[in-house]
Design an enzyme around this catalytic site. Sequence first.
Site, PDB file in Angstrom:
ATOM      1  N   CYS A   2       0.848  -1.198   0.000  1.00 60.20           N
ATOM      2  CA  CYS A   2       0.000   0.000   0.000  1.00 60.20           C
ATOM      3  C   CYS A   2       0.885   1.250   0.000  1.00 60.20           C
ATOM      4  CB  CYS A   2      -0.846   0.025   1.259  1.00 60.20           C
ATOM      5  SG  CYS A   2      -1.771  -1.455   1.524  1.00 60.20           S
ATOM      6  N   ARG A  27       3.630   1.081  -6.825  1.00 56.83           N
ATOM      7  CA  ARG A  27       3.939   0.114  -5.757  1.00 56.83           C
ATOM      8  C   ARG A  27       2.921  -1.014  -5.701  1.00 56.83           C
ATOM      9  NH1 ARG A  27       6.951   2.262  -1.291  1.00 56.83           N
ATOM     10  NH2 ARG A  27       5.744   0.863  -0.001  1.00 56.83           N
ATOM     11  N   TRP A  72      -3.360  -2.336  -1.177  1.00 58.86           N
ATOM     12  CA  TRP A  72      -3.101  -3.678  -1.718  1.00 58.86           C
ATOM     13  C   TRP A  72      -3.715  -4.599  -0.700  1.00 58.86           C
ATOM     14  CZ3 TRP A  72       0.146  -7.917  -0.302  1.00 58.86           C
ATOM     15  CH2 TRP A  72       0.355  -8.851  -1.316  1.00 58.86           C
ATOM     16  N   ASN A  98      -1.165   1.302   6.525  1.00 60.52           N
ATOM     17  CA  ASN A  98      -0.409   0.233   5.845  1.00 60.52           C
ATOM     18  C   ASN A  98       0.005  -0.764   6.910  1.00 60.52           C
ATOM     19  OD1 ASN A  98      -0.526   1.529   3.424  1.00 60.52           O
ATOM     20  ND2 ASN A  98       1.634   2.158   3.375  1.00 60.52           N
ATOM     21  N   GLY A  99      -0.027  -2.071   6.598  1.00 56.93           N
ATOM     22  CA  GLY A  99       0.429  -3.080   7.552  1.00 56.93           C
ATOM     23  C   GLY A  99      -0.710  -4.020   7.900  1.00 56.93           C
ATOM     24  N   GLU A 480      15.153 -16.423 -12.848  1.00 57.80           N
ATOM     25  CA  GLU A 480      14.721 -15.033 -13.055  1.00 57.80           C
ATOM     26  C   GLU A 480      13.829 -14.932 -14.292  1.00 57.80           C
ATOM     27  OE1 GLU A 480      14.563 -12.614 -11.281  1.00 57.80           O
ATOM     28  OE2 GLU A 480      14.234 -10.911 -12.606  1.00 57.80           O
ATOM     29  N   LYS A 484       9.885 -13.617 -14.280  1.00 57.05           N
ATOM     30  CA  LYS A 484       9.388 -12.520 -15.128  1.00 57.05           C
ATOM     31  C   LYS A 484       8.146 -12.940 -15.915  1.00 57.05           C
ATOM     32  CE  LYS A 484      11.088  -9.615 -13.688  1.00 57.05           C
ATOM     33  NZ  LYS A 484      11.829 -10.019 -12.538  1.00 57.05           N
ATOM     34  N   GLU A 487       5.116 -13.479 -13.592  1.00 58.08           N
ATOM     35  CA  GLU A 487       4.505 -12.355 -12.865  1.00 58.08           C
ATOM     36  C   GLU A 487       3.853 -11.334 -13.792  1.00 58.08           C
ATOM     37  OE1 GLU A 487       7.016  -9.930 -10.421  1.00 58.08           O
ATOM     38  OE2 GLU A 487       8.724 -10.148 -11.735  1.00 58.08           O
ATOM     39  N   HIS A 503      15.309 -35.666 -13.968  1.00 57.85           N
ATOM     40  CA  HIS A 503      14.901 -36.370 -12.738  1.00 57.85           C
ATOM     41  C   HIS A 503      13.458 -36.060 -12.358  1.00 57.85           C
ATOM     42  CE1 HIS A 503      18.984 -37.751 -12.079  1.00 57.85           C
ATOM     43  NE2 HIS A 503      19.401 -36.526 -12.325  1.00 57.85           N
ATOM     44  N   LYS A 601       4.920  -3.764  -5.695  1.00 56.15           N
ATOM     45  CA  LYS A 601       6.338  -3.497  -5.952  1.00 56.15           C
ATOM     46  C   LYS A 601       7.173  -3.766  -4.711  1.00 56.15           C
ATOM     47  CE  LYS A 601       9.997  -2.201  -8.101  1.00 56.15           C
ATOM     48  NZ  LYS A 601      10.557  -3.157  -9.100  1.00 56.15           N
TER      49      LYS A 601
HETATM   50  C1  AGP Z   1      10.490  -9.059  -8.940  1.00 54.88           C
HETATM   51  O1  AGP Z   1      10.198  -8.862 -10.316  1.00 54.88           O
HETATM   52  C2  AGP Z   1       9.266  -9.064  -8.090  1.00 54.88           C
HETATM   53  N1  AGP Z   1       8.526  -7.871  -8.241  1.00 54.88           N
HETATM   54  C3  AGP Z   1       9.516  -9.465  -6.642  1.00 54.88           C
HETATM   55  O2  AGP Z   1       9.875 -10.820  -6.675  1.00 54.88           O
HETATM   56  C4  AGP Z   1      10.633  -8.695  -5.875  1.00 54.88           C
HETATM   57  O3  AGP Z   1      11.880  -8.988  -6.424  1.00 54.88           O
HETATM   58  C5  AGP Z   1      10.621  -9.161  -4.416  1.00 54.88           C
HETATM   59  O4  AGP Z   1       9.357  -8.829  -3.845  1.00 54.88           O
HETATM   60  C6  AGP Z   1      11.739  -8.543  -3.562  1.00 54.88           C
HETATM   61  O5  AGP Z   1      11.585  -7.158  -3.526  1.00 54.88           O
HETATM   62  P1  AGP Z   1      12.826  -6.276  -2.991  1.00 54.88           P
HETATM   63  O6  AGP Z   1      13.947  -6.437  -3.962  1.00 54.88           O
HETATM   64  O7  AGP Z   1      12.307  -4.873  -2.959  1.00 54.88           O
HETATM   65  O8  AGP Z   1      13.200  -6.791  -1.624  1.00 54.88           O
END
Ligand code: AGP
Length: 606
Positions: A2, A27, A72, A98-99, A480, A484, A487, A503, A601
């Site tokens: 949030c 975010r 969020w 937030n939280g 990675e 990508k 997500e 395996h 984010k």
């Molecule tokens: C990465 O594309 C994602 N958005 C997510 O996995 C991100 O890397 C993860 O939440 C860690 O965030 P940070 O690097 O701000 O700690």
Amino acid sequence: MCGIFGYIGPHQAAPLLVEGLRRLEYRGYDSTGIAVKNGAVTIHKKVGKVQELRTILPASIKGQIGIAHTRWATHGGVTDENAHPHASSEGKVVIVHNGIIENARLLRTSLEVQGVELQSETDSEALAHIIERELSIDNNPEEAVRRTLRQARGTWGICVLFTDHDTIVCARNGSPLIIGQGVEEMFISSDPHALTAHTQQVIYLEDGDIATLTATSVKLSTLTGGASDTKSSVLENNWGEAELGDFPHYMLKEIYEQPDAIRHCISGRLDRAGGSGRLGGLKLTPATLAKIPHVRLLGCGTSYNAADIGGLLIEKLARIPAVAQISSEFRHNDPVINPSALHFAVTQSGETADTISAIKEIQLKGGNVHGVVNVVGSTIARLCGRGVYIHSGPEQAVASTKAFSNMVTALTMFALQVGRSRNITKEKGIELIHGLQQIPHLLEEYLESQGPIQEAVELVKDAKSVLFLGRGISAPVAQEGALKLMEIAYIPCLAYPAGEMKHGPIALLEEGSPVIFIAPNDHVKTKTVSAIHECRARGAKIILIHEEGDDIAQEGDVCISVPKVHNLLSPLLTVVPLQLIAYHTALALGCDVDRPRNLAKSVTVE
Ligand code: AGP
């Protein structure tokens, strides 16, 4: 996570609040809202993005004090009622939060027993009602918030408005909140990025802090009632334009910013003559480096993948055991901590709750943690107190790209620095430095001629699932690439070390299954070719990321070549086609590239 924005000063609050939300919306959120005080407090809130909120705002909203929020969802569905801000039953108190309040159910039940009619399913709303009840005791906003938070358990970053007081009370416990001090005006934000347009003078609230603001004053105190020793500081300007510019999406802009981001990351940090890294922020002497028993790197998501590469490089170059671990697992596995070991927390936002908890676990057991962080002044940067800023510039797309590259670059420089203090020759060090210095230009070269990305998109965009395979330093690159594509295009993906595929995962393959191989021209390439043959024999379509001019190209159905580079630096090149495949596949499927569903984010809850 949030986002929170607040204002108190001589100007009309509404336009500033909406602009603040717009700068926070990267975010991650699913609803937005604002509350403005002009005598009484009016609230406007709605499911959707900031532009949807604008459609319900009156042409002019009077009032010079206000708070705003992008949500969020954690407690309660995505509905207008659950959007913030939330008002108390008599409307005297309005809050954004937030939280997570862990004892929310108990608080809500006790309110209902007292006859309070709750309007939403959220934990946050309960705080508004309790503050109003506490306010009726002594009409003291700060004390009312303090007494309320003493009844709560969990995490918060909150801003509270009061109809009968020209003040905003803020509090922080586990969720970032920053006060921006202007000229006879004050700003509040959960992210420094939304403050840079207004002021450089800031106060990063610490856990347990309470701040009572007027337009010209900030009174800091703590949850226990004592004085806070939190100091103000200056917001460092990040290089790089935070605006979209001519790009259609932040993600594409940030993919193309990678060459410059790496230039900023290595600038002033390479000892060309000595053939070593020069990361002063780590505050590690060669004597200390020479005695490190092992290295642990912590991170989540993309940051974990970067940490994984960093661990392989450190072990390869420094000849000390190095392992990357997922933050959210680490703390709960009751780790044994050697205080002499080196620990890294790898994070773009510096606000990831899982990584913060892992850091506290290490510090609790006598260990030190060095941050590898993008956002200057973030919670993790301050919690670690030492480390490396990766200088990617503002990364706004939820899918991380340039931060990944800079984390890998920073960890490469560290691996070189600790390696040179132990057993790497100057010549080897200079060779690696030369390779690093070439990367930005080689990336620009590749970005000018990206190869058959669209052909790869055609193979993956309608697939039931996609397998990503790599060996050695390319295995985390496969992780990675899978992250990508998952997500932002919502396609089920599996990343596996190529040798492990036979395996089990090979059972997934059927005629036409796409398999993406990352196969630079290194010591494990031959083995990777065997895995390609095993997949092809089962009808798989092979998408191959390989080094320019390498004869492995004959093994792929779609071959994407990247410029030749020092073997240990290949992830900085091989990851880029994977970023582009994910980006263009998401576009082809009509997905929201910069704000993918369900994601944020910065994940500031565990
Ligand atoms: C990465 O594309 C994602 N958005 C997510 O996995 C991100 O890397 C993860 O939440 C860690 O965030 P940070 O690097 O701000 O700690």
